[in-house]
Design a protein around this motif. Structure first.
Motif, PDB file in Angstrom:
ATOM      1  N   ILE A   1       0.638  -0.807  -0.125  1.00  0.00           N
ATOM      2  CA  ILE A   1      -0.282   0.196   0.367  1.00  0.00           C
ATOM      3  C   ILE A   1       0.791   1.889   0.094  1.00  0.00           C
ATOM      4  O   ILE A   1       2.235   1.531   0.838  1.00  0.00           O
ATOM      5  N   ASP A   2       0.546   2.089  -1.339  1.00  0.00           N
ATOM      6  CA  ASP A   2       1.699   3.212  -0.778  1.00  0.00           C
ATOM      7  C   ASP A   2       1.266   4.567  -0.256  1.00  0.00           C
ATOM      8  O   ASP A   2       1.358   4.698   0.841  1.00  0.00           O
ATOM      9  N   ARG A   3      -0.589   4.673  -0.215  1.00  0.00           N
ATOM     10  CA  ARG A   3      -1.375   5.904   0.380  1.00  0.00           C
ATOM     11  C   ARG A   3      -2.375   5.135   1.095  1.00  0.00           C
ATOM     12  O   ARG A   3      -3.136   4.643   0.172  1.00  0.00           O
ATOM     13  N   VAL A   4      -2.631   5.947   1.863  1.00  0.00           N
ATOM     14  CA  VAL A   4      -4.247   6.415   2.493  1.00  0.00           C
ATOM     15  C   VAL A   4      -5.129   7.766   2.821  1.00  0.00           C
ATOM     16  O   VAL A   4      -4.810   7.829   3.227  1.00  0.00           O
ATOM     17  N   PHE A   5      -6.175   7.067   2.278  1.00  0.00           N
ATOM     18  CA  PHE A   5      -7.010   8.633   2.348  1.00  0.00           C
ATOM     19  C   PHE A   5      -8.128   8.632   3.557  1.00  0.00           C
ATOM     20  O   PHE A   5      -8.669   7.587   2.907  1.00  0.00           O
TER      21      PHE A   5
ATOM     22  N   ALA B   1     -11.518  11.436  -1.083  1.00  0.00           N
ATOM     23  CA  ALA B   1     -11.635  10.186  -2.060  1.00  0.00           C
ATOM     24  C   ALA B   1     -11.027  11.048  -3.284  1.00  0.00           C
ATOM     25  O   ALA B   1     -10.545  10.458  -4.445  1.00  0.00           O
ATOM     26  N   LYS B   2     -11.891  12.107  -3.631  1.00  0.00           N
ATOM     27  CA  LYS B   2     -11.295  12.746  -4.977  1.00  0.00           C
ATOM     28  C   LYS B   2      -9.781  13.190  -5.179  1.00  0.00           C
ATOM     29  O   LYS B   2      -9.072  13.076  -6.459  1.00  0.00           O
ATOM     30  N   GLU B   3      -9.539  13.400  -4.249  1.00  0.00           N
ATOM     31  CA  GLU B   3      -7.700  13.839  -3.746  1.00  0.00           C
ATOM     32  C   GLU B   3      -7.434  12.193  -4.394  1.00  0.00           C
ATOM     33  O   GLU B   3      -5.975  12.824  -5.049  1.00  0.00           O
ATOM     34  N   ALA B   4      -7.746  11.076  -3.746  1.00  0.00           N
ATOM     35  CA  ALA B   4      -7.103  10.369  -4.067  1.00  0.00           C
ATOM     36  C   ALA B   4      -6.702   9.682  -5.251  1.00  0.00           C
ATOM     37  O   ALA B   4      -6.201   9.318  -5.349  1.00  0.00           O
TER      38      ALA B   4
ATOM     39  N   VAL C   1      -3.506   2.121  -3.785  1.00  0.00           N
ATOM     40  CA  VAL C   1      -3.562   3.469  -3.355  1.00  0.00           C
ATOM     41  C   VAL C   1      -5.710   3.268  -2.534  1.00  0.00           C
ATOM     42  O   VAL C   1      -6.328   2.464  -3.074  1.00  0.00           O
ATOM     43  N   VAL C   2      -5.397   3.509  -1.317  1.00  0.00           N
ATOM     44  CA  VAL C   2      -6.650   3.304  -0.659  1.00  0.00           C
ATOM     45  C   VAL C   2      -7.748   4.371   0.311  1.00  0.00           C
ATOM     46  O   VAL C   2      -7.077   5.472   0.090  1.00  0.00           O
ATOM     47  N   VAL C   3      -9.060   4.196   0.328  1.00  0.00           N
ATOM     48  CA  VAL C   3      -9.408   4.969   0.938  1.00  0.00           C
ATOM     49  C   VAL C   3     -10.442   4.709   2.195  1.00  0.00           C
ATOM     50  O   VAL C   3     -10.985   3.187   2.446  1.00  0.00           O
ATOM     51  N   GLN C   4     -10.209   4.894   2.968  1.00  0.00           N
ATOM     52  CA  GLN C   4     -10.635   4.769   4.303  1.00  0.00           C
ATOM     53  C   GLN C   4     -12.045   5.063   5.165  1.00  0.00           C
ATOM     54  O   GLN C   4     -11.771   6.184   5.320  1.00  0.00           O
TER      55      GLN C   4
END
Length: 333
Positions: free
Chosen positions: A303-307, A312-315, A328-331
């Motif tokens: 996993i690179d980054r978690v938003f 979510a739009k920035e992700a 890239v994951v949205v939490q």
């Protein structure tokens, strides 16, 4: 419930958060309270309308394909899951989205979340896991001792596919930038080409399988590294007539896709290689097998980054830059 909605295709697309009704489920579906959503490159391409001839959505619709969460409701015919189960799934190509507080998932598309993964880790797996499984295990039928070329090894699909190919007993070649050489070697890559210093087609030889993951002329270049009786499985096109037939498309679309792929198919045939285009499909039972590999430590999430959900739009914008190392994951929770 809150969801990230695609209102209109375009460049830029109309994407916004909205309050929508909590979805109702059919007898063979489950309702999942979404904890995390793994993003995939196609999630940034769909809003632009690039897949309108293939994927059909009734707009407005929630974006997102992968998810991990907890079952909140089960349909009357569901037998594999119960309320409270932790699950993960891909709902890609099913007409609904996962970037929402609740998502509808067919029972056939879901699997129990691997017990050793948290929701963020589990959400990073479904599409890349299924894509690698269907490409390498089913389509290419990779055997121990074969050589598999997986370009862009530090990306979402690359980091998973390298590990699966190694599990299948293959020798793996890949490309990456200087800063990611250590990452892909740690994942199991045997031959690593730093694309800033070398051209892979000048170095690699006698490969049995190429996984097409990079747009441009990389597929044509890969013909130079293949041996006879080899396979090219492309995830990025060109789509072929077999793909059109599998989706029940009309004669015109079959002809168009046949023309698009004809040149590459002929070039591949000259060296005794077979070309095919793969469009991943959800499969809960395959995902359960992948989950078993994750639980056994045979494969690990990268996993690179978690938003956060609000980001979510920035992700999606970050993913579109193409620099992520892994997923890239949205939490949401």
């Amino acid at each position: 419930m809150k969801a990230l909605i695609l209102r209109k295709y375009g460049k830029p697309a109309e994407i916004a958060f909205a309050e929508i009704a909590r979805p109702a489920i059919k007898p063979d579906e489950i309702l999942v309270r979404v904890h995390a959503v793994g993003l995939n490159p196609i999630d940034t391409m769909i809003p632009k309308g690039e897949f309108k001839p293939i994927l059909h959505f009734d707009l407005p619709t929630a974006l997102g394909s992968d998810l991990a969460g907890v079952v909140a409701e089960v349909g009357s015919r569901v037998t594999r899951f119960k309320v409270g189960d932790a699950v993960f799934a891909s709902i890609f190509d099913l007409g609904t989205g996962s970037l929402a507080e609740f998502a509808v998932v067919p029972e056939s598309a879901a699997a129990l979340k691997p017990s050793n993964l948290d929701f963020v880790q589990a959400a990073s797996i479904p599409m890349v896991g299924l894509t690698a499984w269907q490409a390498l295990k089913e389509r290419a039928r990779v055997q121990p001792g074969q050589k598999v070329f997986i370009p862009a090894g530090s990306g979402g699909i690359g980091t998973f596919a390298i590990q699966l190919a190694k599990h299948l007993g293959a020798r793996v070649g890949t490309t990456t930038s200087t800063g990611n050489v250590g990452l892909v070697r740690n994942l199991g890559a045997d031959e690593v080409i730093d694309y800033k210093k070398q051209e892979f087609e000048e170095v690699l030889r006698d490969y049995d399988v190429v996984l097409g993951t990079v747009k441009g002329d990389a597929l044509k270049k890969s013909l130079r590294i293949l041996k006879s009786n080899s396979r090219i499985v492309s995830l990025i096109g060109p789509p072929d007539a077999a793909f059109a037939r599998s989706r029940g498309m009309n004669f015109l679309m079959k002809a168009v896709f046949g023309l698009l792929s004809r040149g590459l198919i002929r070039q591949a045939a000259k060296i005794g290689a077979a070309y095919s285009f793969l469009f991943v499909h959800p499969d809960g039972r395959q995902l359960a097998e992948i989950g078993a590999l994750l639980e056994a430590g045979k494969i690990r999430p990268v996993i690179d980054r978690v938003f956060s959900f609000d980001q979510a739009k920035e992700a999606l914008a970050y993913l579109e830059k193409g620099r992520a190392k892994g997923k890239v994951v949205v939490q949401l929770r």
